[in-house]
Design a protein around this motif. Structure first.
Motif, PDB file in Angstrom:
ATOM      1  N   GLN A 184       0.788  -1.232   0.000  1.00 53.55           N
ATOM      2  CA  GLN A 184       0.000   0.000   0.000  1.00 53.55           C
ATOM      3  C   GLN A 184       0.818   1.280   0.000  1.00 53.55           C
ATOM      4  O   GLN A 184       0.270   2.367  -0.114  1.00 53.55           O
ATOM      5  N   TYR A 185       2.119   1.177   0.207  1.00 54.38           N
ATOM      6  CA  TYR A 185       2.918   2.405   0.196  1.00 54.38           C
ATOM      7  C   TYR A 185       3.646   2.548  -1.132  1.00 54.38           C
ATOM      8  O   TYR A 185       4.374   1.640  -1.548  1.00 54.38           O
ATOM      9  N   GLN A 186       3.434   3.683  -1.785  1.00 49.47           N
ATOM     10  CA  GLN A 186       4.240   3.989  -2.960  1.00 49.47           C
ATOM     11  C   GLN A 186       5.322   5.008  -2.610  1.00 49.47           C
ATOM     12  O   GLN A 186       6.328   5.102  -3.256  1.00 49.47           O
ATOM     13  N   ARG A 187       5.030   5.819  -1.581  1.00 56.25           N
ATOM     14  CA  ARG A 187       5.937   6.911  -1.281  1.00 56.25           C
ATOM     15  C   ARG A 187       6.488   6.752   0.130  1.00 56.25           C
ATOM     16  O   ARG A 187       5.752   6.477   1.071  1.00 56.25           O
ATOM     17  N   LYS A 241      -1.080  14.206   5.278  1.00 61.06           N
ATOM     18  CA  LYS A 241      -1.068  12.874   4.700  1.00 61.06           C
ATOM     19  C   LYS A 241      -2.461  12.294   4.507  1.00 61.06           C
ATOM     20  O   LYS A 241      -2.729  11.660   3.522  1.00 61.06           O
ATOM     21  N   SER A 242      -3.371  12.559   5.459  1.00 59.72           N
ATOM     22  CA  SER A 242      -4.632  11.851   5.373  1.00 59.72           C
ATOM     23  C   SER A 242      -5.550  12.443   4.315  1.00 59.72           C
ATOM     24  O   SER A 242      -6.302  11.742   3.675  1.00 59.72           O
ATOM     25  N   SER A 243      -5.482  13.769   4.128  1.00 61.42           N
ATOM     26  CA  SER A 243      -6.452  14.342   3.207  1.00 61.42           C
ATOM     27  C   SER A 243      -5.853  14.792   1.871  1.00 61.42           C
ATOM     28  O   SER A 243      -6.573  15.048   0.933  1.00 61.42           O
ATOM     29  N   VAL A 244      -4.539  14.876   1.806  1.00 58.91           N
ATOM     30  CA  VAL A 244      -3.951  15.162   0.504  1.00 58.91           C
ATOM     31  C   VAL A 244      -3.990  13.866  -0.284  1.00 58.91           C
ATOM     32  O   VAL A 244      -3.702  12.804   0.239  1.00 58.91           O
ATOM     33  N   ASN A 245      -4.357  13.935  -1.516  1.00 58.08           N
ATOM     34  CA  ASN A 245      -4.462  12.705  -2.298  1.00 58.08           C
ATOM     35  C   ASN A 245      -3.109  12.052  -2.484  1.00 58.08           C
ATOM     36  O   ASN A 245      -2.141  12.699  -2.821  1.00 58.08           O
ATOM     37  N   ASN A 246      -3.079  10.804  -2.260  1.00 60.52           N
ATOM     38  CA  ASN A 246      -1.835  10.080  -2.330  1.00 60.52           C
ATOM     39  C   ASN A 246      -1.381   9.816  -3.757  1.00 60.52           C
ATOM     40  O   ASN A 246      -0.205   9.665  -4.018  1.00 60.52           O
ATOM     41  N   THR A 247      -2.329   9.716  -4.626  1.00 64.38           N
ATOM     42  CA  THR A 247      -1.989   9.150  -5.926  1.00 64.38           C
ATOM     43  C   THR A 247      -1.801  10.204  -7.003  1.00 64.38           C
ATOM     44  O   THR A 247      -1.188   9.931  -8.024  1.00 64.38           O
ATOM     45  N   ASP A 248      -2.348  11.384  -6.762  1.00 61.88           N
ATOM     46  CA  ASP A 248      -2.374  12.372  -7.827  1.00 61.88           C
ATOM     47  C   ASP A 248      -0.998  12.835  -8.279  1.00 61.88           C
ATOM     48  O   ASP A 248      -0.489  12.414  -9.308  1.00 61.88           O
ATOM     49  N   GLU A 249      -0.362  13.586  -7.415  1.00 64.49           N
ATOM     50  CA  GLU A 249       0.630  14.565  -7.810  1.00 64.49           C
ATOM     51  C   GLU A 249       1.815  14.015  -8.581  1.00 64.49           C
ATOM     52  O   GLU A 249       2.259  14.594  -9.542  1.00 64.49           O
ATOM     53  N   THR A 250       2.330  12.915  -8.148  1.00 67.05           N
ATOM     54  CA  THR A 250       3.646  12.598  -8.657  1.00 67.05           C
ATOM     55  C   THR A 250       3.818  11.130  -8.995  1.00 67.05           C
ATOM     56  O   THR A 250       3.265  10.264  -8.357  1.00 67.05           O
ATOM     57  N   VAL A 251       4.622  10.940  -9.958  1.00 65.28           N
ATOM     58  CA  VAL A 251       5.115   9.603 -10.253  1.00 65.28           C
ATOM     59  C   VAL A 251       6.568   9.656  -9.793  1.00 65.28           C
ATOM     60  O   VAL A 251       7.280  10.575 -10.175  1.00 65.28           O
ATOM     61  N   PRO A 252       7.006   8.742  -8.963  1.00 64.53           N
ATOM     62  CA  PRO A 252       8.395   8.818  -8.521  1.00 64.53           C
ATOM     63  C   PRO A 252       9.347   8.885  -9.715  1.00 64.53           C
ATOM     64  O   PRO A 252       9.240   8.079 -10.645  1.00 64.53           O
ATOM     65  N   ILE A 253      10.238   9.863  -9.700  1.00 64.79           N
ATOM     66  CA  ILE A 253      11.199   9.973 -10.793  1.00 64.79           C
ATOM     67  C   ILE A 253      12.461   9.295 -10.321  1.00 64.79           C
ATOM     68  O   ILE A 253      13.420   9.899  -9.926  1.00 64.79           O
ATOM     69  N   PHE A 254      12.424   8.023 -10.313  1.00 63.72           N
ATOM     70  CA  PHE A 254      13.462   7.343  -9.576  1.00 63.72           C
ATOM     71  C   PHE A 254      13.792   6.058 -10.269  1.00 63.72           C
ATOM     72  O   PHE A 254      12.955   5.374 -10.836  1.00 63.72           O
ATOM     73  N   ASN A 255      15.044   5.789 -10.301  1.00 65.16           N
ATOM     74  CA  ASN A 255      15.526   4.625 -11.006  1.00 65.16           C
ATOM     75  C   ASN A 255      16.012   3.630  -9.964  1.00 65.16           C
ATOM     76  O   ASN A 255      16.952   3.895  -9.233  1.00 65.16           O
ATOM     77  N   GLU A 256      15.354   2.500  -9.862  1.00 64.29           N
ATOM     78  CA  GLU A 256      15.695   1.555  -8.804  1.00 64.29           C
ATOM     79  C   GLU A 256      17.159   1.154  -8.817  1.00 64.29           C
ATOM     80  O   GLU A 256      17.711   0.778  -7.794  1.00 64.29           O
ATOM     81  N   GLY A 257      17.749   1.234  -9.999  1.00 67.62           N
ATOM     82  CA  GLY A 257      19.158   0.880 -10.103  1.00 67.62           C
ATOM     83  C   GLY A 257      20.051   1.784  -9.276  1.00 67.62           C
ATOM     84  O   GLY A 257      21.159   1.421  -8.920  1.00 67.62           O
ATOM     85  N   ASP A 258      19.531   2.976  -8.936  1.00 73.14           N
ATOM     86  CA  ASP A 258      20.330   3.912  -8.143  1.00 73.14           C
ATOM     87  C   ASP A 258      20.517   3.427  -6.712  1.00 73.14           C
ATOM     88  O   ASP A 258      21.399   3.866  -6.006  1.00 73.14           O
ATOM     89  N   ILE A 259      19.606   2.585  -6.282  1.00 71.70           N
ATOM     90  CA  ILE A 259      19.597   2.266  -4.863  1.00 71.70           C
ATOM     91  C   ILE A 259      20.520   1.108  -4.551  1.00 71.70           C
ATOM     92  O   ILE A 259      20.468   0.059  -5.177  1.00 71.70           O
TER      93      ILE A 259
END
Ligand SMILES: *[C@@H]1O[C@H](CO)[C@@H](O)[C@H](O)[C@H]1NC(C)=O
Ligand SMILES: *[C@@H]1O[C@H](CO)[C@@H](O)[C@H](O)[C@H]1NC(C)=O
Ligand SMILES: *[C@@H]1O[C@H](CO)[C@@H](O)[C@H](O)[C@H]1NC(C)=O
Ligand SMILES: *[C@@H]1O[C@H](CO)[C@@H](O)[C@H](O)[C@H]1NC(C)=O
Ligand SMILES: *[C@@H]1O[C@H](CO)[C@@H](O)[C@H](O)[C@H]1NC(C)=O
Ligand SMILES: *[C@@H]1O[C@H](CO)[C@@H](O)[C@H](O)[C@H]1NC(C)=O
Ligand SMILES: *[C@@H]1O[C@H](CO)[C@@H](O)[C@H](O)[C@H]1NC(C)=O
Ligand SMILES: *[C@@H]1O[C@H](CO)[C@@H](O)[C@H](O)[C@H]1NC(C)=O
Length: 904
Positions: free
Chosen positions: A138-141, A769-787
């Motif tokens: 359930q967590y994307q961010r 956190k509770s009332s700001v929409n979780n899904t709208d604003e952003t798509v993580p700009i992140f490359n898993e290979g960085d981690i």
């Protein structure tokens, strides 16, 4: 960059984690906004690389000697792009759940007494709920996960429970203007005002008209602030204290702290990513349109952090970018910490009292008596005032290093002597905003007022107990056995005598004998009630040289708390209990709570100021009433010690990954603390030594009278103290309606029963956190290979300086550090010193030890942590701001020479 004050020390003696540094002094709305705008002048791209943008800003600001301040929305834009990795989150839950098994109040939080004023919380099942959310993907961010964990921490309402970790560690949110809550005449309910206008009106002799804040973002101001307090307030036992904690206060100003609203807001306060606005409307129709700000919590330039992936590696995994590690050896790189320590100039404090007058916008008058090195953010803290027939002793903090502690108690004594000489019969001890500190000073200060009480009065009691659980019992058994077997001459015997897991020297309250071993303290058949297990009640052996040395760095007679150890009483009691009152604001916590309780047991009344805009009683001590804050970092070291040295086969102790010195925390933990011991009051214990004991934390302790802050006294201590004296001695009628009768006095029980829990404010008006929409604003700009897969940060050893007193690493400084020696029975170690290379301090969000410097170990056994003890003022172009300055200081290092003195 100009440094305004001499280096001053902030005492950090392990009791506390709840002091809050402030970052900037924004007493003026226009200047705050223009400053925020000034930092916006370089128009960098903030859309495609929102995190890289922030760190460009940090660097640009530090290069220009400006403190970086952001729009809240810009910081939020970066935070929401940081992705969440299930595995890392699960490891953190494991780490944190194991840590919180040591929290003494779990069973009571789950099922509190009716008079406990905050909602119940089942901490372990809440952690289980978050774990289930991870398992359900359930967590994307990362931010949503951290906000959920912080919500659990805040719901414990215990200022000994602190957590600074991951991506929420580097920034805090702040209002662009300061507010206070005050009544117009002391009778009318308080209303929120812009602080600046209160000060201006006062300075104009009240010619300028005041106009209260009526709405914030369209909501009635009190309603908005109530929800804000509910959501962000940290560590208080009731709404009244949460309310006071929001606002600015002179006793905060002189310590360099902000209220929650002014600069300690944890959750993003904006309505959405696009909207970080805040509109304030005054009663006279004027309205102001602001934006929320964000402040940097770490004085560090992490260099080339570009992407959400870099951000993740650095703040979530605790890994530095490769380019940053390389630069450690690069003498040309002067930006390691964005801060040039050698160019700092020091202020000339010739008129020490005036610094507090200045810092509090003139709220404090010039002191009649003040502690040496009185300064904002550390050093001296005690001042005394003589005002007509009243003597006022101001104790805004008990945080002191050993040398300062001596000055602290000498100043208290000087106040007493002088007030007696003046034949004053009314004494106010002002402990507003006192979040605790060195507990020895609580004992010491109390006995200077009550030197002649016989030994069996409750002041000497200080009984406490902890939660019994298998891991805690294992650590206690192993470490106590280890200590028991040490030679009397062994330096560890002295150093560790007050170690929380060495129970031998402590007193068993049932028979006044020392415990000797862990099994007597926490037997396998330990008391079992409320669905949990408990140790027996312990007390400090305040006569035992080894214990005093270890607990309070007592090396000589005068280091022992007055009236304890060898520091014998040589004064007599001057004031009867009813000639003294305590002035509190409900925020009194920890060592302050110990002090206030001893005073109360001796019959001293308390007057509490402020609270929510409603009548009725209020508690005087509503910060943590726990007996011992304890750091997860120290716990980790003890686990490692037991696992590696004493009991390698134990399966109870979590694994320590190869090449790492402590157990894996998954996510980088900047600082974590919890409450190890509950305070148990003597009457409770005496009533049934073998029965159930209710922690003081869950009792209702009303003050004897409550007064509102008024527009005339909130920024005028002279006026406030005179109002307090009136309430205490001449005109109790000025106490708030229905605020008297809830507190008892010795042999005189309270006439009114405590109010029961207030209804819970639930509906969410402020978006986070509770009332700001979780899904709208952003798509993580992140490359898993960085981690890079990571674990807890490595612990590094400190090295001694080179012969010419230089250090290999740029930015580190060579400093002489006191070291103790091995001494024989009948001797006490005397400190000598060794030159060590120390890393510079980084700004930290708490004042406890092992926070911003916790990565380094100075001692081969690893029992010492590093901490920043120097804080000071830095003047930017706009205004002065306090700063952690100087180097991380280790404690308790061993010498090899012979530096011993005879025990007194
Ligand atoms: C960041 O980007 C947003 C959207 O483009 C813009 O409204 C905002 O003013 C920018 N912030 C700064 C400091 O340039
Ligand atoms: C936390 O630890 C307790 C005690 O070991 C255990 O019963 C519980 O299941 C753990 N919870 C989580 C979420 O790990
Ligand atoms: C309203 O009150 C504030 C604060 O005293 C003052 O600055 C402002 O000018 C007033 N506005 C009007 C319209 O009177
Ligand atoms: C500090 O102030 C005193 C008195 O004003 C002055 O004599 C002295 O030179 C000053 N010291 C510095 C370092 O400025
Ligand atoms: C132990 O000491 C306390 C406080 O000094 C006293 O009240 C109590 O009676 C003593 N108990 C015993 C068993 O001696
Ligand atoms: C730990 O276990 C190993 C393997 O079973 C054994 O050889 C060793 O003696 C044990 N150590 C202790 C301290 O019990
Ligand atoms: C504070 O109040 C006192 C008493 O009313 C008054 O004499 C004093 O001038 C006030 N101080 C300030 C800074 O206004
Ligand atoms: C959240 O999303 C829902 C559905 O997409 C939308 O109706 C609502 O307005 C959004 N809320 C906010 C605060 O943006």
């Amino acid at each position: 960059m100009i440094l305004r004050s001499a280096f001053v020390l902030l005492g950090i003696l392990g009791q506390h984690a709840d002091a809050k540094p402030r970052y900037d002094q924004r007493s003026d709305i226009e200047s705050a906004t223009s400053r925020a705008l000034a930092s916006r002048q370089v128009d960098r791209d903030n859309s495609t690389r929102p995190c890289g943008y922030l760190f460009d800003e940090v660097k640009a600001s530090l290069d220009a000697d400006l403190y970086p301040i952001f729009w809240a929305g810009d910081v939020y834009r970066c935070l929401v792009t940081v992705p969440f990795l299930n595995d890392v989150g699960l490891r953190f839950i494991e780490y944190y759940n194991t840590t919180l098994q040591f929290q003494s109040t779990l069973a009571y939080l789950q099922n509190p007494t009716p008079e406990y004023q905050q909602p119940a919380i089942d901490v372990v099942s809440e952690l289980g709920r978050v774990k289930q959310k991870i398992l359900d993907n359930q967590y994307q961010r990362q931010l949503d996960f951290e906000y959920d964990i912080h919500s659990i921490v805040l719901a414990m309402h215990d200022s000994h429970v602190t957590l600074s970790f991951g991506i929420t560690a580097p920034f805090v949110f702040a209002s662009p203007f300061d507010i206070v809550s005050a009544s117009v005449d002391g009778k009318a309910l308080p209303q929120p005002f812009l602080k600046e206008q209160i000060v201006r009106a006062r300075n104009s002799d009240w010619v300028l008209q005041l106009s209260p804040i009526v709405t914030i973002n369209g909501f009635p101001a009190v309603e908005y602030l109530t929800r804000f307090a509910k959501q962000n307030s940290f560590g208080n036992l009731e709404d009244h204290a949460d309310w006071n904690d929001l606002f600015e206060h002179p006793a905060n100003d002189i310590q360099g702290f902000y209220g929650t609203w002014g600069g300690q807001t944890l959750f993003y306060p904006g309505a959405s990513l696009e909207d970080d606005g805040i509109i304030v409307k005054l009663a006279n129709g004027t309205s102001y349109n602001f934006r929320w700000l964000a402040l940097l919590n770490e004085l560090v330039n992490p260099g080339p952090l570009e992407t959400a992936g870099d951000f993740y590696n650095y703040f979530v995994l605790g890994l530095e970018p490769a380019s940053m590690q390389d630069s450690d050896d690069d003498d040309d790189d002067s930006d390691d910490f964005g801060f040039d320590f050698d160019n700092l100039k020091q202020i000339n404090l010739t008129d020490q009292e005036n610094i507090w007058v200045y810092e509090s916008d003139g709220a404090y008058p010039k002191a009649n008596i003040s502690q040496k090195d009185l300064a904002v953010t550390g050093g001296g803290v005690v001042t005394g005032y003589f005002q007509e027939d009243i003597g006022i002793l101001s104790l805004p903090s008990f945080y002191q290093f050993p040398d300062e502690a001596k000055e602290f108690s000498a100043t208290v004594q000087k106040f007493i002597t002088e007030a007696e000489k003046r034949k004053l019969k009314k004494i106010i001890i002002d402990i507003q905003q006192n979040r605790g500190g060195t507990v020895a000073l609580a004992f010491d200060t109390f006995r200077r007022f009550f030197p002649e009480e016989p030994d069996n009065l409750p002041w000497s009691w200080a009984g406490s107990r902890r939660r019994s659980h298998p891991l805690g019992d294992l650590l206690g058994t192993e470490i106590t056995n280890f200590w028991n077997e040490l030679d009397q001459d062994d330096d560890d015997k002295w150093d560790e005598a007050a170690n929380e897991f060495v129970i031998s020297p402590r007193i068993d309250a049932r028979n006044n004998q020392t415990f000797g071993n862990w099994a007597k303290y926490s037997p396998s058949t330990s008391s079992h009630y409320r669905g949990d297990h408990w140790s027996n009640v312990e007390r400090y052996p305040l006569f035992d040289d080894q214990f005093l040395y270890s607990a309070f760095s007592s090396e000589a007679v005068e280091d022992d708390p007055y009236g304890h150890g060898h520091n014998k009483i040589n004064t007599s009691q001057i004031w009867k209990a009813d000639e003294i009152v305590l002035l509190t604001d409900g925020l009194c916590s920890s060592a302050c709570s110990v002090f206030a309780n001893m005073m109360a047991q001796a019959g001293v009344r308390s007057i509490v100021a402020g609270g929510r805009p409603e009548t009725g009683p209020m508690q005087g001590v509503a910060g943590s009433r726990g007996a011992r804050a304890y750091s997860a970092g120290i716990l980790d070291w003890l686990m490692r010690f037991v696992k590696q040295e004493l009991n390698p086969n134990s399966t109870l102790i979590p694994n320590i990954p190869p090449d790492f010195e402590t157990r894996d925390s998954g996510i980088w933990v900047h600082h974590a603390a919890f409450n190890l011991r509950d305070e148990i009051l003597k009457p409770d214990f005496d009533a049934n030594p073998d029965g159930q004991h209710l922690p003081r934390q869950f009792q209702y302790e009303a003050a004897h009278c409550r007064i509102f802050y008024t527009i005339k006294n909130i920024y005028n201590m002279t006026q406030l103290w005179s109002d307090v004296a009136k309430a205490a001695w001449t005109n109790p009628g000025i106490c708030v309606a229905d605020s008297i009768g809830y507190a008892d006095l010795p042999n005189q029980p309270a006439s009114s029963i405590p109010p029961s829990r207030l209804p819970i404010h639930t509906s969410g008006i402020i978006s986070t956190k509770s009332s700001v929409n979780n899904t709208d604003e952003t798509v993580p700009i992140f490359n898993e290979g960085d981690i890079v897969a990571g674990t807890a940060p490595k612990i590094e050893k400190l090295v001694e300086c080179k012969a010419n007193r230089t250090c290999e690493i740029k930015g580190w400084r060579c400093e002489d550090i006191p070291v103790a020696d091995t001494c024989k029975t009948g001797e006490r170690p005397k400190f000598s010193s060794v030159a060590y290379c120390l890393p510079p301090c980084r700004m930290s969000s708490t004042a406890d030890s092992g926070t911003s410097c916790g990565k380094y170990s100075a001692d081969k056994r690893g029992t010492s942590s590093l901490s920043c003890k120097a804080r000071t003022m830095v003047e930017t172009k706009e205004k002065a701001r306090p700063q952690y300055i100087g180097c991380c200081q280790p404690r308790n290092i061993k010498a090899s020479g012979s530096m011993c003195v005879k025990s007194p």
